[in-house]
Design a protein around this motif. Structure first.
Motif, short mmCIF file in Angstrom:
data_model
loop_
_atom_site.label_atom_id
_atom_site.label_comp_id
_atom_site.label_asym_id
_atom_site.label_seq_id
_atom_site.Cartn_x
_atom_site.Cartn_y
_atom_site.Cartn_z
N GLU A 26 45.87 33.16 40.68
CA GLU A 26 47.28 32.90 40.36
C GLU A 26 47.42 31.64 39.51
O GLU A 26 48.28 31.56 38.62
CB GLU A 26 48.08 32.75 41.65
N LEU A 27 46.58 30.64 39.78
CA LEU A 27 46.66 29.38 39.06
C LEU A 27 46.17 29.50 37.62
O LEU A 27 46.76 28.93 36.69
CB LEU A 27 45.84 28.32 39.81
N THR A 28 45.11 30.28 37.42
CA THR A 28 44.48 30.36 36.10
C THR A 28 44.92 31.57 35.28
O THR A 28 44.88 31.55 34.05
CB THR A 28 42.95 30.40 36.24
N GLY A 29 45.28 32.64 35.97
CA GLY A 29 45.62 33.88 35.28
C GLY A 29 44.40 34.66 34.82
O GLY A 29 44.51 35.62 34.05
N TRP A 30 43.20 34.28 35.30
CA TRP A 30 41.98 34.99 34.93
C TRP A 30 41.92 36.36 35.59
O TRP A 30 42.63 36.64 36.55
CB TRP A 30 40.75 34.19 35.35
N GLN A 31 41.03 37.19 35.04
CA GLN A 31 40.73 38.45 35.70
C GLN A 31 40.07 38.14 37.05
O GLN A 31 39.42 37.12 37.23
CB GLN A 31 39.76 39.28 34.85
#
Length: 310
Positions: A26-31
């Motif tokens: 949620e913090l990074t938006g990574w897969q």
């Protein structure tokens, strides 16, 4: 939304692992696949100082094992020791540990922390597809885009098996040095596990292997790095002790597999077995020569009798 609705239990390490992965995602938006790998690398980096401390202690423990075994043998010969003898033995043990600059349980610190961490991440990634099927169905990378399913190409399971085997080969010296008597047996058991587990993990969801494969690679890299002479000197890790006389040397993976095939065929594998087979073969040849000699003598003895009859 599903991640926000989910509430972990405070005592379950697997739930905490899931919560950490969700928070980072949620913090990074990574897969999700990238997030799991990043969390794995971060956790291993955090416990690296403990791994170094454990390796330093293990290298010293390997050197004190012969003296420790000698003290224990002397203590066991006492039968029922008196209180004074017990006090002397405790003092001798303490002196040995002080001599090698090691605390008895220092080598166990890293495994005691790594084991719960591994189990928490392992079972957390196992239950994650059930908790967030929609998010994980598109959270993968490359050929494994759906993390809720097993890898259809078998690349991840095979990589996991090979990397686990490489990890064992990279760290086998430490296992053998820590326990010269049973170390080679433990190493061979892990080698067998690396082969046997591959068909099993082909059914695991990709989330689990997104953790397990990087963890194996990091463990292997750590073992190789801590064997480097310059690194060992910087961290105070001692070189391997000389082999204890009478101990069983560790064989390589290929030689171990060859020996298993020979054992299945009934062929000798150890030096003692080879010597025994050699001696038995010589004994058989002696008996054959004796029987041949006896047969010739009987024929010679029978020849004059045949002539007289004639």
């Amino acid at each position: 939304e599903a991640a926000n609705a989910w509430e972990p239990t405070w005592y379950n390490l697997a739930d905490h692992a899931v919560n950490i992965v969700n928070s980072v995602q949620e913090l990074t938006g990574w897969q999700y696949a990238t997030t799991i790998v990043a969390v794995t690398c971060t956790l291993r980096l955090l416990i690296f100082p403990l791994a170094v401390r454990g390796q330093r202690a293990a290298s010293r423990m390997a050197h004190l094992q012969p003296e420790l075994a000698q003290l224990k043998e002397q203590y066991e010969k006492l039968g029922t020791p008196t209180q004074a003898e017990q006090k002397v033995f405790a003092g001798q043990m303490k002196a040995v540990f002080k001599k090698y600059e090691v605390k008895p349980f220092a080598a166990m610190t890293a495994p005691l922390i790594q084991a719960p961490m591994f189990l928490g991440m392992f079972f957390g990634m196992k239950k994650m597809p059930e908790l967030f099927p929609e998010e994980l169905s598109t959270g993968g990378l490359l050929w494994f885009t759906d993390l809720t399913l097993a890898d259809p190409t078998y690349i991840l399971p095979l990589t996991c098996g090979v990397s686990f085997l490489a990890t064992i080969e990279a760290g086998k010296e430490q296992m053998v040095d820590a326990n010269p008597k049973y170390g080679p047996i433990i190493v061979n058991a892990f080698r067998a596990m690396a082969v046997i587990m591959v068909p099993v993990i082909t059914t695991f969801p990709a989330t689990m292997l997104c953790y397990w494969v990087p963890n194996n690679i990091l463990t292997m890299t750590q073992s190789i790095t801590l064997r480097n002479a310059w690194v060992k000197k910087q961290f105070g890790i001692w070189d391997r002790p000389k082999p204890v006389p009478g101990s069983t040397p560790d064989l390589g993976f290929q030689e171990t597999m060859n020996n298993l095939v020979k054992q299945a065929k009934g062929e000798p594998t150890t030096e003692a077995q080879k010597m025994k087979a050699h001696n038995e073969e010589i004994e058989i040849q002696k008996r054959v020569r004796q029987l041949s000699r006896s047969a010739k003598e009987r024929r010679r003895a029978a020849a004059p009798s045949f002539r007289r009859r004639k």
